[in-house]
Design a protein around this motif. Structure first.
Motif, PDB file in Angstrom:
ATOM      1  N   SER A   2       0.860  -1.492   0.380  1.00 51.88           N
ATOM      2  CA  SER A   2      -0.144   0.193   0.218  1.00 51.88           C
ATOM      3  C   SER A   2       0.704   0.973   0.260  1.00 51.88           C
ATOM      4  CB  SER A   2      -0.868   0.385   0.936  1.00 51.88           C
ATOM      5  OG  SER A   2       0.137   0.173   2.104  1.00 51.88           O
ATOM      6  N   GLN A   3       0.461   2.466  -0.866  1.00 55.16           N
ATOM      7  CA  GLN A   3       0.880   3.986  -1.001  1.00 55.16           C
ATOM      8  C   GLN A   3       0.101   4.951  -0.962  1.00 55.16           C
ATOM      9  OE1 GLN A   3       4.256   3.894  -4.157  1.00 55.16           O
ATOM     10  NE2 GLN A   3       2.689   2.229  -5.483  1.00 55.16           N
ATOM     11  N   SER A  49       4.537   3.506   7.191  1.00 53.98           N
ATOM     12  CA  SER A  49       5.836   3.193   6.742  1.00 53.98           C
ATOM     13  C   SER A  49       6.082   1.608   7.692  1.00 53.98           C
ATOM     14  CB  SER A  49       6.908   3.827   6.390  1.00 53.98           C
ATOM     15  OG  SER A  49       8.532   3.794   6.204  1.00 53.98           O
ATOM     16  N   GLY A  53       3.947   0.005   4.798  1.00 56.17           N
ATOM     17  CA  GLY A  53       2.950   0.654   3.644  1.00 56.17           C
ATOM     18  C   GLY A  53       4.600   1.024   3.455  1.00 56.17           C
ATOM     19  N   ARG A  54       4.228   2.233   2.224  1.00 59.06           N
ATOM     20  CA  ARG A  54       5.171   2.782   1.290  1.00 59.06           C
ATOM     21  C   ARG A  54       4.786   4.159   1.189  1.00 59.06           C
ATOM     22  NH1 ARG A  54       6.775   0.998  -4.292  1.00 59.06           N
ATOM     23  NH2 ARG A  54       7.174  -0.832  -2.989  1.00 59.06           N
ATOM     24  N   ASP A 130       2.295   7.270  -7.209  1.00 59.30           N
ATOM     25  CA  ASP A 130       1.336   5.811  -7.093  1.00 59.30           C
ATOM     26  C   ASP A 130       0.846   6.250  -5.811  1.00 59.30           C
ATOM     27  OD1 ASP A 130       2.344   5.014 -10.182  1.00 59.30           O
ATOM     28  OD2 ASP A 130       4.388   4.600  -8.951  1.00 59.30           O
ATOM     29  N   ALA A 131      -0.026   7.250  -5.559  1.00 55.44           N
ATOM     30  CA  ALA A 131      -0.007   7.140  -3.911  1.00 55.44           C
ATOM     31  C   ALA A 131      -2.197   6.312  -4.526  1.00 55.44           C
ATOM     32  CB  ALA A 131      -0.747   8.323  -3.415  1.00 55.44           C
TER      33      ALA A 131
END
Length: 282
Positions: A2-3, A49, A53-54, A130-131
């Motif tokens: 997930s971002q 994070s 997640g990113r 890309d979020a």
């Protein structure tokens, strides 16, 4: 993986955990001291994070100096990508002084004297990247105003972290798909906030009430999640951690209420440690 993109002000927190607040002109000995990067969006990004997640953080850093280097280095260790949105070489990262008490589970915060950065880079690329989710926190309002149309066009959910009510809160609320606010955000009470959300056709919202848990509304359904019963050491950053945990859980499960429950548990557990990071390293 997930971002998410987190938009908000970064500060440097100078913290002291004490047993009780000092009386006027008095002195007390700290149980713990620290200097660490802070801010609602920053703490949420670090939590996101940490949970796998990113995370990317859009924030004002200003001119290169030791404080900026310290903040970037810390976030790099926490796997958070930082984007400096400030175009003012005179801007400096503000300091925030925080005193937390173990006896009361309360804190006092003195925010930095400086204002937000007003000279902002155009960074539509951050919003169209890309979020899968964006969180806004009522800070970096000049960036939000400059990118209002791009944020409105964002296809994923926008989560609002609403602390206290501010004169520009209506603009942030209009951008939100999921406002999660504290009870002090609602000066006229829960019913008024619910009416505001209904007028804006917001079908999912929540109010965090500290010891009173979390009140939620989800597409016509309503409920309350009780606060976690823990031995509180320090509540600093608990709301920020709640939001970072919610964003991660919501992207992972797609369930609004389950994500609130997970965030409630993680934020509660964070209060059993001093500061905003030690719960991650325990």
């Amino acid at each position: 993986m997930s971002q998410a993109l987190f938009i908000g002000r970064s500060v440097l927190d100078v913290t002291a955990l004490v047993q009780d607040f000092p009386v006027p002109d008095g002195k007390v000995k700290a149980l713990a001291n620290d200097v660490m990067p802070g801010g609602s969006a920053l703490n949420a990004a670090v939590t996101f994070s940490h949970l796998g997640g990113r995370a990317a953080l859009a924030t004002s850093l200003g001119a290169p100096n030791l404080m900026r280097d310290f903040l970037i280095s810390d976030l790099s260790r926490r796997n958070v990508t930082v984007h400096d949105i400030c175009d003012d070489p005179e801007y400096g990262i503000p300091f925030s002084t925080v005193i937390s008490t173990r006896s009361l589970g309360a804190r006092m915060i003195v925010n930095g004297a400086g204002d937000e950065c007003e000279k902002i880079h155009q960074r539509n690329d951050l919003i169209s990247a890309d979020a899968q989710l964006i969180q806004i926190d009522q800070y970096e309002r000049h960036f939000v105003a400059k990118h209002f149309d791009a944020l409105q066009a964002f296809e994923g959910p926008i989560v609002l972290d609403g602390g206290s009510w501010k004169e520009w809160s209506p603009d942030f609320l209009r951008l939100a798909d999921i406002p999660i606010v504290s009870e002090v955000f609602c000066p006229d009470g829960q019913r008024t906030f619910a009416a505001m959300c209904a007028e804006l056709k917001i079908s999912r919202w929540a109010i965090t009430k500290g010891h009173g848990g979390v009140v939620w509304h989800d597409q016509g359904n309503e409920g309350q999640i009780p606060a976690l019963s823990v031995d509180v050491v320090d509540t600093l950053g608990a709301g920020d951690i709640f939001h970072g945990a919610f964003c991660h859980a919501y992207l992972e499960s797609g369930s609004f209420v389950d994500a609130l429950s997970q965030a409630n548990r993680i934020a509660g557990e964070s209060c059993t440690h001093a500061g905003t990071r030690s719960w991650m390293d325990a």
